[in-house]
Write an enzyme that holds these catalytic residues in place. Sequence first.
Site, PDB file in Angstrom:
ATOM      1  N   HIS A  37       1.261  -1.191  -0.136  1.00 19.15           N
ATOM      2  CA  HIS A  37       0.310  -0.493   0.133  1.00 19.15           C
ATOM      3  C   HIS A  37       0.809   0.914  -0.456  1.00 19.15           C
ATOM      4  O   HIS A  37       0.278   2.057  -0.107  1.00 19.15           O
ATOM      5  CB  HIS A  37      -0.876   0.367   1.061  1.00 19.15           C
ATOM      6  CG  HIS A  37      -1.867  -1.413   1.170  1.00 19.15           C
ATOM      7  ND1 HIS A  37      -3.182  -0.923   0.234  1.00 19.15           N
ATOM      8  CD2 HIS A  37      -2.127  -2.002   1.897  1.00 19.15           C
ATOM      9  CE1 HIS A  37      -3.796  -2.253   0.553  1.00 19.15           C
ATOM     10  NE2 HIS A  37      -2.868  -2.871   1.624  1.00 19.15           N
ATOM     11  N   PRO A  67      -7.620  -8.764  -7.066  1.00 14.76           N
ATOM     12  CA  PRO A  67      -8.668  -7.884  -7.963  1.00 14.76           C
ATOM     13  C   PRO A  67      -8.510  -5.937  -7.176  1.00 14.76           C
ATOM     14  O   PRO A  67      -9.041  -5.610  -8.307  1.00 14.76           O
ATOM     15  CB  PRO A  67     -10.499  -8.322  -6.977  1.00 14.76           C
ATOM     16  CG  PRO A  67      -9.454  -9.086  -6.294  1.00 14.76           C
ATOM     17  CD  PRO A  67      -8.314  -9.255  -5.922  1.00 14.76           C
ATOM     18  N   ASN A  69      -6.719  -2.722  -5.311  1.00 20.20           N
ATOM     19  CA  ASN A  69      -6.005  -1.964  -3.808  1.00 20.20           C
ATOM     20  C   ASN A  69      -5.651  -0.716  -4.162  1.00 20.20           C
ATOM     21  O   ASN A  69      -6.172  -0.588  -5.396  1.00 20.20           O
ATOM     22  CB  ASN A  69      -4.038  -3.028  -4.490  1.00 20.20           C
ATOM     23  CG  ASN A  69      -3.236  -3.254  -3.375  1.00 20.20           C
ATOM     24  OD1 ASN A  69      -3.934  -3.289  -2.056  1.00 20.20           O
ATOM     25  ND2 ASN A  69      -2.408  -1.948  -3.493  1.00 20.20           N
ATOM     26  N   LYS A  91     -14.286  -2.997   8.988  1.00 23.95           N
ATOM     27  CA  LYS A  91     -15.769  -3.679   8.638  1.00 23.95           C
ATOM     28  C   LYS A  91     -16.045  -4.962   8.973  1.00 23.95           C
ATOM     29  O   LYS A  91     -16.728  -5.542   8.612  1.00 23.95           O
ATOM     30  CB  LYS A  91     -15.000  -4.376   7.025  1.00 23.95           C
ATOM     31  CG  LYS A  91     -15.112  -2.600   5.603  1.00 23.95           C
ATOM     32  CD  LYS A  91     -14.731  -2.987   4.352  1.00 23.95           C
ATOM     33  CE  LYS A  91     -13.708  -2.429   4.161  1.00 23.95           C
ATOM     34  NZ  LYS A  91     -13.259  -2.702   2.651  1.00 23.95           N
ATOM     35  N   HIS A 144      -2.971  -3.465   8.041  1.00 24.07           N
ATOM     36  CA  HIS A 144      -4.201  -3.920   7.043  1.00 24.07           C
ATOM     37  C   HIS A 144      -5.360  -2.736   6.143  1.00 24.07           C
ATOM     38  O   HIS A 144      -5.230  -1.140   6.761  1.00 24.07           O
ATOM     39  CB  HIS A 144      -5.477  -4.637   8.033  1.00 24.07           C
ATOM     40  CG  HIS A 144      -6.472  -4.448   6.803  1.00 24.07           C
ATOM     41  ND1 HIS A 144      -6.271  -5.704   5.473  1.00 24.07           N
ATOM     42  CD2 HIS A 144      -7.519  -4.246   7.296  1.00 24.07           C
ATOM     43  CE1 HIS A 144      -7.615  -5.604   5.501  1.00 24.07           C
ATOM     44  NE2 HIS A 144      -8.246  -4.635   5.770  1.00 24.07           N
TER      45      HIS A 144
END
Length: 149
Positions: A37, A67, A69, A91, A144
């Site tokens: 990231h 899928p 990023n 989430k 994360h």
Amino acid sequence: MGLEKSLMLFPLFVLLLGWVQPSLGRESSAQKFQRQHMDPAGSSSNSPTYCNQMMKRRDMTKGSCKPVNTFVHEPLADVQAICSQENVTCKNGKSNCYKSSSALHITDCHLKGNSKYPNCDYKTSQYQKQIIVACEGNPYVPVHFDATV
């Protein structure tokens, strides 16, 4: 005498190496977050091929195409500081997520619908958005990428 001492220490060295070596190849959650990231320079993030290049370069197209990023184009220290900002629910329902107090320069990479491994083809989109990251450890650092807002 020096050779004798070396021969006595060698088994100890081999034992120590066997204990330390497995951790050398293992990427920590914080290191994985940075690899997947962080792109502080973001020099070519305005290029339409940025995501294709970065996803491959950062090993997110090995075995399958990741899928979605997001890359963050801010200094690492600024992103790490998010861990002491507004606490929000992740989430997944956990309580270790934090929202940035300001909008950050980010690039979203979305796998195009007709794209198939090994030819991973991504749509590149730039934004200024707040981000939410999950933090862990001591020091408390991002591990994360949870969302953008």
